[in-house]
Design a protein around this motif. Structure first.
Motif, PDB file in Angstrom:
ATOM      1  N   LYS A  40      -8.190 100.450  97.924  1.00 12.06           N
ATOM      2  CA  LYS A  40      -6.843  99.923  98.201  1.00 12.06           C
ATOM      3  C   LYS A  40      -6.878  98.816  99.248  1.00 12.06           C
ATOM      4  O   LYS A  40      -6.164  97.806  99.132  1.00 12.06           O
ATOM      5  CB  LYS A  40      -5.922 101.043  98.670  1.00 12.06           C
ATOM      6  CG  LYS A  40      -4.472 100.599  98.899  1.00 12.06           C
ATOM      7  CD  LYS A  40      -3.601 101.756  99.326  1.00 12.06           C
ATOM      8  CE  LYS A  40      -2.144 101.312  99.448  1.00 12.06           C
ATOM      9  NZ  LYS A  40      -1.951 100.216 100.411  1.00 12.06           N
ATOM     10  N   ALA A  41      -7.743  98.975 100.258  1.00 11.66           N
ATOM     11  CA  ALA A  41      -7.819  97.979 101.331  1.00 11.66           C
ATOM     12  C   ALA A  41      -8.238  96.614 100.787  1.00 11.66           C
ATOM     13  O   ALA A  41      -7.607  95.590 101.100  1.00 11.66           O
ATOM     14  CB  ALA A  41      -8.785  98.451 102.408  1.00 11.66           C
ATOM     15  N   ILE A  42      -9.292  96.576  99.984  1.00 12.19           N
ATOM     16  CA  ILE A  42      -9.744  95.286  99.463  1.00 12.19           C
ATOM     17  C   ILE A  42      -8.793  94.757  98.400  1.00 12.19           C
ATOM     18  O   ILE A  42      -8.554  93.545  98.303  1.00 12.19           O
ATOM     19  CB  ILE A  42     -11.195  95.373  98.912  1.00 12.19           C
ATOM     20  CG1 ILE A  42     -11.685  93.982  98.513  1.00 12.19           C
ATOM     21  CG2 ILE A  42     -11.299  96.318  97.744  1.00 12.19           C
ATOM     22  CD1 ILE A  42     -13.142  93.943  98.125  1.00 12.19           C
ATOM     23  N   ALA A  43      -8.197  95.660  97.610  1.00  9.95           N
ATOM     24  CA  ALA A  43      -7.246  95.226  96.583  1.00  9.95           C
ATOM     25  C   ALA A  43      -5.997  94.621  97.225  1.00  9.95           C
ATOM     26  O   ALA A  43      -5.481  93.591  96.756  1.00  9.95           O
ATOM     27  CB  ALA A  43      -6.866  96.404  95.692  1.00  9.95           C
ATOM     28  N   ASP A  44      -5.514  95.232  98.291  1.00  3.49           N
ATOM     29  CA  ASP A  44      -4.348  94.684  98.987  1.00  3.49           C
ATOM     30  C   ASP A  44      -4.670  93.319  99.591  1.00  3.49           C
ATOM     31  O   ASP A  44      -3.854  92.393  99.553  1.00  3.49           O
ATOM     32  CB  ASP A  44      -3.893  95.644 100.091  1.00  3.49           C
ATOM     33  CG  ASP A  44      -3.217  96.902  99.549  1.00  3.49           C
ATOM     34  OD1 ASP A  44      -2.905  96.921  98.328  1.00  3.49           O
ATOM     35  OD2 ASP A  44      -3.011  97.846 100.330  1.00  3.49           O
ATOM     36  N   GLU A  45      -5.866  93.190 100.135  1.00  4.82           N
ATOM     37  CA  GLU A  45      -6.283  91.922 100.743  1.00  4.82           C
ATOM     38  C   GLU A  45      -6.331  90.806  99.705  1.00  4.82           C
ATOM     39  O   GLU A  45      -5.913  89.672  99.982  1.00  4.82           O
ATOM     40  CB  GLU A  45      -7.651  92.098 101.395  1.00  4.82           C
ATOM     41  CG  GLU A  45      -8.187  90.850 102.059  1.00  4.82           C
ATOM     42  CD  GLU A  45      -9.580  91.060 102.619  1.00  4.82           C
ATOM     43  OE1 GLU A  45     -10.288  90.050 102.816  1.00  4.82           O
ATOM     44  OE2 GLU A  45      -9.976  92.213 102.867  1.00  4.82           O
ATOM     45  N   LEU A  46      -6.830  91.138  98.502  1.00  2.42           N
ATOM     46  CA  LEU A  46      -6.966  90.126  97.453  1.00  2.42           C
ATOM     47  C   LEU A  46      -5.759  90.086  96.515  1.00  2.42           C
ATOM     48  O   LEU A  46      -5.737  89.289  95.575  1.00  2.42           O
ATOM     49  CB  LEU A  46      -8.239  90.397  96.634  1.00  2.42           C
ATOM     50  CG  LEU A  46      -9.565  90.294  97.393  1.00  2.42           C
ATOM     51  CD1 LEU A  46     -10.738  90.624  96.477  1.00  2.42           C
ATOM     52  CD2 LEU A  46      -9.740  88.901  97.989  1.00  2.42           C
ATOM     53  N   GLU A  47      -4.802  90.950  96.775  1.00  2.00           N
ATOM     54  CA  GLU A  47      -3.575  91.028  95.969  1.00  2.00           C
ATOM     55  C   GLU A  47      -3.900  91.278  94.492  1.00  2.00           C
ATOM     56  O   GLU A  47      -3.449  90.564  93.597  1.00  2.00           O
ATOM     57  CB  GLU A  47      -2.743  89.748  96.130  1.00  2.00           C
ATOM     58  CG  GLU A  47      -2.292  89.511  97.559  1.00  2.00           C
ATOM     59  CD  GLU A  47      -1.453  88.247  97.709  1.00  2.00           C
ATOM     60  OE1 GLU A  47      -1.774  87.241  97.045  1.00  2.00           O
ATOM     61  OE2 GLU A  47      -0.479  88.278  98.473  1.00  2.00           O
ATOM     62  N   LEU A  48      -4.705  92.314  94.275  1.00  2.00           N
ATOM     63  CA  LEU A  48      -5.121  92.706  92.929  1.00  2.00           C
ATOM     64  C   LEU A  48      -4.805  94.182  92.711  1.00  2.00           C
ATOM     65  O   LEU A  48      -4.743  94.965  93.660  1.00  2.00           O
ATOM     66  CB  LEU A  48      -6.625  92.477  92.747  1.00  2.00           C
ATOM     67  CG  LEU A  48      -7.101  91.014  92.764  1.00  2.00           C
ATOM     68  CD1 LEU A  48      -8.619  90.950  92.770  1.00  2.00           C
ATOM     69  CD2 LEU A  48      -6.532  90.251  91.578  1.00  2.00           C
TER      70      LEU A  48
END
Length: 349
Positions: A40-48
């Motif tokens: 979730k952390a990386i997905a939120d950062e990349l908006e994916l």
């Protein structure tokens, strides 16, 4: 179709590089992995979009892939994930790609080729530095010979290893070096040494168990294959450990200890380090009449190339539905695949 696929293992060093490359190209893959918080952390950062599940949960994997045209697995060691993920892909009609360099995983995918073809699925492991550039230069050089019998690959300028790559290397300690002889994969009990010349200087290399021992056979039909790395740095240390303490290195508790020490390493080379560290791959093919053909491929650092090639291969499969069953990079796309990657060039010697 830009959002109809998944990157599994997106929280690791290589997975993040691939996710960032996909985002930069305007693609919207679902990012996935075992740890929901990290994904979730990386997905939120990349908006994916994102999803979390374990490959060991058969129903969860199949549910996650049910509406996906393709999954790109970056979850290594692939010896622990590829069997489950390829079975799920065959069950759901999802194309499977990964960035493995593990011989056993290539052979596993090859054994499932018929079932994958019947399911309308492509199984294409090794779409990163392992083994896109080496597979393509092997296929290119083999075509120069009329009846190639032997192939040797020497890979120079590897740069730093990520934690995942180092852990994969630990799993091979004490098991001998894999080569192909007479079309069959076998192990040598003693280290193999050879000298190769790069940029006018001779360097000592050591034989390694690299994915091309499997894939180059499928790509070229050559029966005798060896792969070499420079005999320096961590590779030299691992070779000494295998030679002197091979029986101990095979023990699970020793490998687990080494993997814990690897977790203390930096995640992987920095962007600046990757930009400075190019790679060269020499392919040497012997023809049936004894003529030797050599070609050399110059390309970027392995991790930078992996991000480029993995996303490029995914895009190609999504656009064309790919060739079904087990494939290698050069069989799936031809040697011309290199023309679609940044800063790759071939020179015939």
């Amino acid at each position: 179709m830009s959002d109809n696929w998944m990157i599994y293992g997106a929280t690791g060093y290589t997975g993040r590089l691939i996710a960032e490359e996909a985002k930069a190209r305007g693609l919207k893959p679902t990012l996935a992995g075992r740890n929901a918080e990290k994904v979730k952390a990386i997905a939120d950062e990349l908006e994916l979009p994102w999803a979390a599940f374990s490959v060991d949960d058969k129903h969860a994997v199949e549910a996650a892939l049910q509406d996906k045209a393709l999954v790109l697995s970056v979850a290594g060691p692939f010896s622990a994930t590829a069997d489950q993920m390829t079975d799920a892909c065959i069950a759901t009609g999802t194309h499977y790609l990964d960035v493995t360099g593990e011989i056993a995983v290539f052979e596993l995918a090859a054994s499932k080729s018929s079932n994958a073809e019947k399911a309308g699925v492509t199984l294409l492991p090794g779409v990163g530095f392992d083994v896109v550039p080496s597979d393509c230069i092997a296929a290119h050089t083999a075509k120069r010979a009329s009846g190639p019998t032997d192939l040797t690959l020497a890979i120079f300028g590897l740069g730093g290893a990520s934690r995942g790559t180092a852990k994969t290397g630990v799993e091979s300690l004490g098991t001998g070096t894999s080569i192909r002889r007479g079309g069959q994969i076998s192990k040598t009990s003693k280290p193999m040494f050879r000298s190769f010349e790069f940029d006018g200087e001779s360097h000592e290399f050591i034989g390694v168990s690299w994915g091309d021992v499997s894939t180059a056979y499928h790509s070229t039909g050559i029966d005798n294959i060896e792969v070499y790395f420079p005999n320096a740095g961590p590779i030299k240390s691992m070779a000494k450990m295998s030679k002197n303490f091979g029986w101990l290195m095979r023990r699970k508790f020793v490998q687990n200890f080494l993997k814990k020490k690897i977790d203390e390493m930096p995640a992987g080379p920095t962007a600046e380090q990757r930009a400075k560290a190019g790679t060269q791959i020499l392919a040497e093919v012997t023809d049936k009449d004894g003529t030797i053909y050599r070609s050399i491929l110059s390309c970027p650092n392995g991790y930078s190339l992996t991000a480029d090639s993995a996303v490029t291969c995914a895009e190609k499969i999504l656009a064309t539905n790919g060739k079904l069953g087990f494939q290698t990079p050069s069989r799936a796309f031809g040697v011309e695949l290199l023309k679609d990657l940044k800063d790759c060039s071939i020179k015939d010697l």
